[in-house]
Design an enzyme around this catalytic site. Structure first.
Site, PDB file in Angstrom:
ATOM      1  N   LYS A 209      30.349  46.053  69.547  1.00 58.57           N
ATOM      2  CA  LYS A 209      30.561  44.618  69.805  1.00 58.57           C
ATOM      3  C   LYS A 209      31.423  44.449  71.061  1.00 58.57           C
ATOM      4  CE  LYS A 209      32.298  40.466  67.420  1.00 58.57           C
ATOM      5  NZ  LYS A 209      33.595  40.132  68.017  1.00 58.57           N
ATOM      6  N   SER A 231      29.036  39.816  73.683  1.00 57.42           N
ATOM      7  CA  SER A 231      30.168  38.991  73.224  1.00 57.42           C
ATOM      8  C   SER A 231      31.353  39.160  74.150  1.00 57.42           C
ATOM      9  CB  SER A 231      30.561  39.466  71.812  1.00 57.42           C
ATOM     10  OG  SER A 231      31.768  38.872  71.381  1.00 57.42           O
ATOM     11  N   HIS A 233      34.274  38.253  72.686  1.00 60.70           N
ATOM     12  CA  HIS A 233      35.322  38.110  71.678  1.00 60.70           C
ATOM     13  C   HIS A 233      35.795  36.646  71.640  1.00 60.70           C
ATOM     14  CE1 HIS A 233      37.769  41.278  69.474  1.00 60.70           C
ATOM     15  NE2 HIS A 233      38.402  40.180  69.087  1.00 60.70           N
ATOM     16  N   ARG A 236      38.641  35.800  74.172  1.00 58.90           N
ATOM     17  CA  ARG A 236      40.012  36.109  73.769  1.00 58.90           C
ATOM     18  C   ARG A 236      40.559  37.401  74.373  1.00 58.90           C
ATOM     19  NH1 ARG A 236      41.737  33.278  69.398  1.00 58.90           N
ATOM     20  NH2 ARG A 236      42.744  34.994  68.310  1.00 58.90           N
ATOM     21  N   ASP A 264      27.225  36.522  70.321  1.00 61.42           N
ATOM     22  CA  ASP A 264      28.057  35.408  69.840  1.00 61.42           C
ATOM     23  C   ASP A 264      28.789  34.774  71.010  1.00 61.42           C
ATOM     24  OD1 ASP A 264      30.520  36.753  70.363  1.00 61.42           O
ATOM     25  OD2 ASP A 264      30.771  37.348  68.279  1.00 61.42           O
ATOM     26  N   GLY A 265      29.438  33.645  70.704  1.00 60.60           N
ATOM     27  CA  GLY A 265      30.163  32.904  71.738  1.00 60.60           C
ATOM     28  C   GLY A 265      29.729  31.455  71.729  1.00 60.60           C
ATOM     29  N   VAL A 267      28.143  29.638  69.595  1.00 55.34           N
ATOM     30  CA  VAL A 267      26.880  29.230  68.947  1.00 55.34           C
ATOM     31  C   VAL A 267      27.283  28.229  67.855  1.00 55.34           C
ATOM     32  CG1 VAL A 267      24.935  30.025  67.554  1.00 55.34           C
ATOM     33  CG2 VAL A 267      25.821  31.478  69.396  1.00 55.34           C
ATOM     34  N   GLY A 287      31.726  32.608  64.705  1.00 50.18           N
ATOM     35  CA  GLY A 287      33.078  32.926  64.272  1.00 50.18           C
ATOM     36  C   GLY A 287      33.858  31.745  63.746  1.00 50.18           C
ATOM     37  N   ARG A 288      34.455  30.993  64.657  1.00 51.74           N
ATOM     38  CA  ARG A 288      35.438  29.965  64.277  1.00 51.74           C
ATOM     39  C   ARG A 288      34.946  28.976  63.224  1.00 51.74           C
ATOM     40  NH1 ARG A 288      35.650  31.197  69.932  1.00 51.74           N
ATOM     41  NH2 ARG A 288      37.734  31.753  70.666  1.00 51.74           N
TER      42      ARG A 288
HETATM   43  C1  LIG Z   1      41.165  33.928  65.368  1.00 48.25           C
HETATM   44  C2  LIG Z   1      40.107  34.899  65.783  1.00 48.25           C
HETATM   45  C3  LIG Z   1      40.199  36.220  65.358  1.00 48.25           C
HETATM   46  C4  LIG Z   1      39.219  37.137  65.736  1.00 48.25           C
HETATM   47  N1  LIG Z   1      39.293  38.427  65.280  1.00 48.25           N
HETATM   48  C5  LIG Z   1      38.318  39.321  65.625  1.00 48.25           C
HETATM   49  C6  LIG Z   1      38.360  40.654  65.165  1.00 48.25           C
HETATM   50  O1  LIG Z   1      39.243  41.078  64.438  1.00 48.25           O
HETATM   51  N2  LIG Z   1      37.364  41.500  65.541  1.00 48.25           N
HETATM   52  C7  LIG Z   1      36.344  41.088  66.348  1.00 48.25           C
HETATM   53  O2  LIG Z   1      35.449  41.869  66.666  1.00 48.25           O
HETATM   54  N3  LIG Z   1      36.280  39.829  66.799  1.00 48.25           N
HETATM   55  C8  LIG Z   1      37.234  38.941  66.451  1.00 48.25           C
HETATM   56  N4  LIG Z   1      37.167  37.651  66.915  1.00 48.25           N
HETATM   57  C9  LIG Z   1      36.018  37.252  67.752  1.00 48.25           C
HETATM   58  C10 LIG Z   1      34.875  36.754  66.896  1.00 48.25           C
HETATM   59  O3  LIG Z   1      34.377  37.747  66.050  1.00 48.25           O
HETATM   60  C11 LIG Z   1      33.731  36.234  67.775  1.00 48.25           C
HETATM   61  O4  LIG Z   1      33.305  37.266  68.627  1.00 48.25           O
HETATM   62  C12 LIG Z   1      34.160  35.041  68.619  1.00 48.25           C
HETATM   63  O5  LIG Z   1      35.006  34.200  67.901  1.00 48.25           O
HETATM   64  C13 LIG Z   1      32.983  34.269  69.215  1.00 48.25           C
HETATM   65  O6  LIG Z   1      32.390  33.455  68.321  1.00 48.25           O
HETATM   66  P1  LIG Z   1      32.712  31.873  68.094  1.00 48.25           P
HETATM   67  O7  LIG Z   1      32.739  31.192  69.412  1.00 48.25           O
HETATM   68  O8  LIG Z   1      31.542  31.459  67.235  1.00 48.25           O
HETATM   69  O9  LIG Z   1      34.016  31.801  67.402  1.00 48.25           O
HETATM   70  C14 LIG Z   1      38.143  36.715  66.553  1.00 48.25           C
HETATM   71  C15 LIG Z   1      38.064  35.388  66.975  1.00 48.25           C
HETATM   72  C16 LIG Z   1      39.037  34.490  66.594  1.00 48.25           C
HETATM   73  C17 LIG Z   1      38.905  33.070  67.041  1.00 48.25           C
END
Ligand SMILES: Cc1cc2nc3c(=O)[nH]c(=O)nc-3n(C[C@H](O)[C@H](O)[C@H](O)COP(=O)(O)O)c2cc1C
Length: 339
Positions: A209, A231, A233, A236, A264-265, A267, A287-288
């Site tokens: 990932k 992704s 992340h 972040r 992801d990102g 969606v 994610g969120r």
């Molecule tokens: C608070 C928070 C904690 C996260 N912790 C992890 C994690 O432990 N491992 C990981 O691979 N991604 C982590 N992510 C990233 C998410 O898995 C995902 O890649 C990212 O949030 C994009 O998706 P979204 O825009 O739908 O939230 C985290 C994201 C957030 C917001």
């Protein structure tokens, strides 16, 4: 139950970092870490959202009506929708104390399972019971290992395999995550050789990932990965990156069919899922919004959210003339020349 009601209920349990915006697009939480925001200026998260919204879908409802099948096959199993919950670390300090590691994982794993999909989870190396919730539901979840030192990662990969878990992932981009830097197990980049070593020592599928280039995707393929997650992340780990959707086509051209492609990102709708699949993804992670769904209605919230996105996807498929996922392609998209 409506999604608006779930969000309203979630508000009671939030610590203020997340503003529970009507649209989760990274604007109000720019730079809020701990919390749900993107790193530094927060541009990575915001761009992911904006770029997905720039893509439009073509309607075509002149065709013989037939049932629409949203299911996908991955890891040797069939899932109702190509939509999975993304791993989230530290809900209790980032969003609010209502959900600790185990309670959050239990809710999201069970909710996704009930809706016919599955959840990825953060895999805590310091917790002997870290995988209990996945084991409780027959291994239907994907623990995600941070790029700790290789011996720590190996132990976690093996534990997932020994406990009968369907697959394991590693978020290699976690190398840039300030929240886990400087601890007893420092995170950092992992070489293709190290990844190959990890992957070849377990029989379960491994996902990498945090891949954002065609070159990175080829390295994951050569290392023997089952799949990649395109992704950042959620913006972040590095500021000022392109959006995952901007890189998807190039990555797909390089490795499509040889390795499974997740993305992801930001969606946020079934329409967005459709766009990702049309540009080459096999499935998406979200994610969120899953965090908010769980805080608002526990596992029922996660199941509700999955079914909501799944039915939106079905509707877009009906409106564009795609009877199953293999009929979703980029001819059904309208992409502006300046994208
Ligand atoms: C608070 C928070 C904690 C996260 N912790 C992890 C994690 O432990 N491992 C990981 O691979 N991604 C982590 N992510 C990233 C998410 O898995 C995902 O890649 C990212 O949030 C994009 O998706 P979204 O825009 O739908 O939230 C985290 C994201 C957030 C917001």
């Amino acid at each position: 139950m409506t999604y608006a009601e779930i969000l309203e209920n979630a508000r009671k349990y939030m610590n203020g970092n997340c503003k529970l915006c009507k649209v989760c697009n990274g604007e109000a939480c720019r730079g809020t870490m701990p919390g749900p925001g993107g790193k530094a200026t927060g541009d990575g998260f915001v761009r992911s959202y904006r770029k997905l919204q720039e893509i439009k879908v073509h309607m075509d409802t002149i065709y013989d009506e037939s049932p629409i099948d949203t299911s996908c096959s991955l890891f040797g199993k069939t899932f109702k929708y190509p939509v999975f919950a993304a791993p989230i670390m530290g809900t209790y300090f980032q969003y609010g104390e209502q959900y600790n590691y185990h309670d959050y994982n239990r809710a999201v794993l069970n909710g996704c399972k009930d809706a016919g999909t599955l959840a990825f989870t953060f895999f805590d190396p310091n917790d002997e019971k870290a995988l209990d919730e996945i084991v409780e539901i027959g291994g239907l979840g994907i623990p995600t290992v941070k790029p700790w030192p290789v011996d720590v990662m190996m132990k976690q990969f093996k534990e997932a395999e020994d406990k009968g878990i369907i697959a394991v992932a590693t978020d290699v981009d976690g190398a840039g995550l300030a929240l886990v830097q400087g601890g007893a197990n420092p995170v950092g980049p992992k070489s293709a050789k190290q990844l190959e070593y990890l992957i070849s020592n377990v029989k379960i599928p491994v996902l990498i990932k945090g891949v954002m280039t065609a070159a990175g995707a080829k390295k994951a393929l050569d290392a023997g990965a089952y799949g990649i997650v395109v992704s950042t992340h959620g913006g972040r780990v590095q500021d000022q990156t392109p959006a995952p959707i901007e890189m998807l086509e190039e990555i797909s051209n390089a490795v499509k069919g040889k390795i499974k492609i997740f993305i992801d990102g930001a969606v946020r709708t079934g329409n967005d899922v459709f766009k990702c699949l049309a540009m080459g993804a096999d499935a998406v992670l979200i994610g969120r919004p899953y965090v908010l769904s769980v805080y608002g209605a526990d596992k029922e919230g996660a199941a509700f959210y999955t079914n909501m996105i799944g039915s939106q996807l079905r509707e877009t498929m009906m409106m564009t003339g795609a009877k199953n996922l293999s009929e979703i392609n980029d001819k059904k998209l309208f992409i502006d020349k300046n994208f």
